[in-house]
Design a protein around this motif. Structure first.
Motif, PDB file in Angstrom:
ATOM      1  N   THR A 220      30.838  42.570 -30.144  1.00 14.42           N
ATOM      2  CA  THR A 220      29.595  43.343 -30.158  1.00 14.42           C
ATOM      3  C   THR A 220      28.463  42.497 -30.744  1.00 14.42           C
ATOM      4  OG1 THR A 220      30.754  45.451 -30.391  1.00 14.42           O
ATOM      5  CG2 THR A 220      28.437  45.414 -31.034  1.00 14.42           C
ATOM      6  N   LEU A 221      27.387  42.366 -30.014  1.00 14.05           N
ATOM      7  CA  LEU A 221      26.234  41.605 -30.482  1.00 14.05           C
ATOM      8  C   LEU A 221      25.351  42.478 -31.379  1.00 14.05           C
ATOM      9  CD1 LEU A 221      25.243  39.836 -27.132  1.00 14.05           C
ATOM     10  CD2 LEU A 221      26.540  38.866 -29.057  1.00 14.05           C
ATOM     11  N   PRO A 222      24.597  41.884 -32.281  1.00 13.83           N
ATOM     12  CA  PRO A 222      23.681  42.670 -33.113  1.00 13.83           C
ATOM     13  C   PRO A 222      22.747  43.518 -32.263  1.00 13.83           C
ATOM     14  CG  PRO A 222      23.830  40.426 -33.935  1.00 13.83           C
ATOM     15  CD  PRO A 222      24.558  40.452 -32.615  1.00 13.83           C
ATOM     16  N   GLY A 223      22.565  44.757 -32.687  1.00 11.76           N
ATOM     17  CA  GLY A 223      21.696  45.675 -31.959  1.00 11.76           C
ATOM     18  C   GLY A 223      20.504  46.061 -32.801  1.00 11.76           C
ATOM     19  N   LYS A 224      20.259  47.383 -32.916  1.00 13.55           N
ATOM     20  CA  LYS A 224      19.119  47.860 -33.685  1.00 13.55           C
ATOM     21  C   LYS A 224      19.188  47.332 -35.111  1.00 13.55           C
ATOM     22  CE  LYS A 224      17.091  51.803 -31.440  1.00 13.55           C
ATOM     23  NZ  LYS A 224      16.366  53.047 -31.676  1.00 13.55           N
TER      24      LYS A 224
END
Length: 291
Positions: free
Chosen positions: A222-226
Motif C-alpha cells: 500500500t502506497l502512502p495516501g491521504k
C-alpha cells in the motif's frame, strides 16, 4: 478460525488535545476516573480475547505502566483494607496477556497495524482503536464480540459500521454495500474521508475490525495516501479485490474521543451514570444557568 488476538493501535500524537497530550497519551485521558484505553482493553477481554498487543510510540510509556502490576500500591491497599480501591486497579485478569510494540515512525493506522505482523502471525485478529469507546446496547454482546460472531460465520474481514449524519462522512472511511441480513452488509466499495458529495453512503467504519492475516501483505504494497500515511482503507480495497468483506452495523453507541467536544460529552455521559455522584451531577446540570 477463532479470534484469539487483538491489536490496539495507540501511537498517535493526539495533537487535537494539546497541551494536555504534550506529556501524556490521549488514550490515558480519563472518562471520569478511568483511562479511555482501559475501556477498550475491557471490551477485548469481555469479547473473549486473552492476547492483546498494543502499538505505542514516543511519549506512551504511561500506557505500558498503567497495565503493569504495581505491587507496592497493591500491598499498601491490602494493608489498609481498601478492597474497593484494590479492585479498581486489578481489572485485567491474570490469564490475559498484554504485549507492547513500538511504532517508531508515525505513518498512519495502516502502518501501525503492520507492526503487529510478527505477533499475530497467520491468524485472523481483532483491531480496536485505542481512542474510541464503543458501548454495547443493553443486552447485546460487546461490539468486538458482535464482529467476531459475523467473522465466525463468513470467515472474511468484518468492519464495524455506524450511520452518521451526511455532513460528517468526511471524517471517516465510508463504505458502499448491500444489506445481507439484519445488520450485516456485503461491502462493495470503500472510500477514505470522502467529501459529502463523493461519499457513497453515510455508513462509516467505526473503529473496530476483524481482519485476516492477508491484510499484512496488502499493507506491504500500500502506497502512502491521504496525509502521506499508509491508510488501512487502501489496504482493505486490495482485500476487496480478492474476496468479500462484510460490515456489521453494531448494536451500541460509539463515543469518539478524537476531539475535545465529544470527549466532554462522553465524560458527562459516564459521569451521569457514576454511582458515587451521578445524581448530584444531574441535579447540577438541571440547575445550570445556560444564559
Amino acid at each position: 478460525m477463532m479470534i484469539k488476538k487483538a491489536v490496539i493501535p495507540a501511537a498517535g500524537y493526539g495533537t487535537r488535545f494539546l497541551p494536555a497530550t504534550k506529556s501524556q497519551p490521549k488514550e490515558m485521558l480519563p472518562l471520569v476516573d478511568t483511562p479511555t484505553i482501559q475501556y477498550v482493553v475491557q471490551e477485548a477481554v469481555d469479547s473473549g480475547i486473552k492476547d492483546i498487543l498494543m502499538i505505542i510510540g514516543r511519549g506512551k510509556r504511561s500506557v505500558e505502566e498503567h497495565f503493569s502490576r504495581n505491587f507496592e500500591l497493591e500491598y499498601q491497599l491490602r494493608e489498609k483494607n481498601k478492597q474497593e480501591e484494590l479492585d479498581l486497579i486489578q481489572t485485567v485478569p491474570d490469564d490475559v496477556k498484554i504485549h507492547f510494540v513500538w511504532q517508531h515512525d508515525q505513518l498512519g493506522l495502516g502502518h501501525a497495524i503492520s507492526c503487529a505482523k510478527d505477533h499475530v502471525g497467520n491468524e485472523p485478529f481483532a483491531v480496536l482503536l485505542g481512542d474510541t469507546v464503543l458501548e454495547a446496547a443493553a443486552g447485546a454482546p460487546p461490539v468486538t464480540r458482535q464482529l467476531m460472531d459475523v467473522y465466525e460465520q463468513y470467515e472474511e474481514a468484518v468492519l464495524a459500521l455506524e450511520e452518521v449524519p451526511r455532513e460528517k462522512v468526511s471524517r471517516y472511511g465510508v463504505i458502499s454495500g448491500l444489506i445481507k441480513r439484519d445488520n450485516v452488509y456485503l461491502v462493495d466499495g470503500l472510500v477514505e474521508k470522502p467529501s459529502v458529495e463523493d461519499a457513497p453512503s453515510n455508513l462509516v467504519i467505526a473503529s473496530r475490525y476483524v481482519l485476516p492475516p492477508e491484510i499484512f501483505s496488502a499493507l506491504e504494497t500500500t502506497l502512502p495516501g491521504k496525509n502521506n500515511e499508509i491508510q488501512l482503507t487502501d489496504a482493505l480495497k486490495m482485500l476487496l479485490a480478492d474476496g468479500p468483506i462484510y460490515g456489521c452495523k453494531f448494536h451500541g453507541i460509539r463515543h469518539d474521543m478524537g476531539n475535545k467536544l465529544d470527549f466532554i460529552k462522553t465524560t458527562i455521559h459516564y459521569g451521569l451514570r457514576h454511582p458515587e455522584f451521578g445524581k448530584e451531577l444531574k441535579a447540577w446540570l438541571k440547575d445550570l444557568d445556560l444564559n
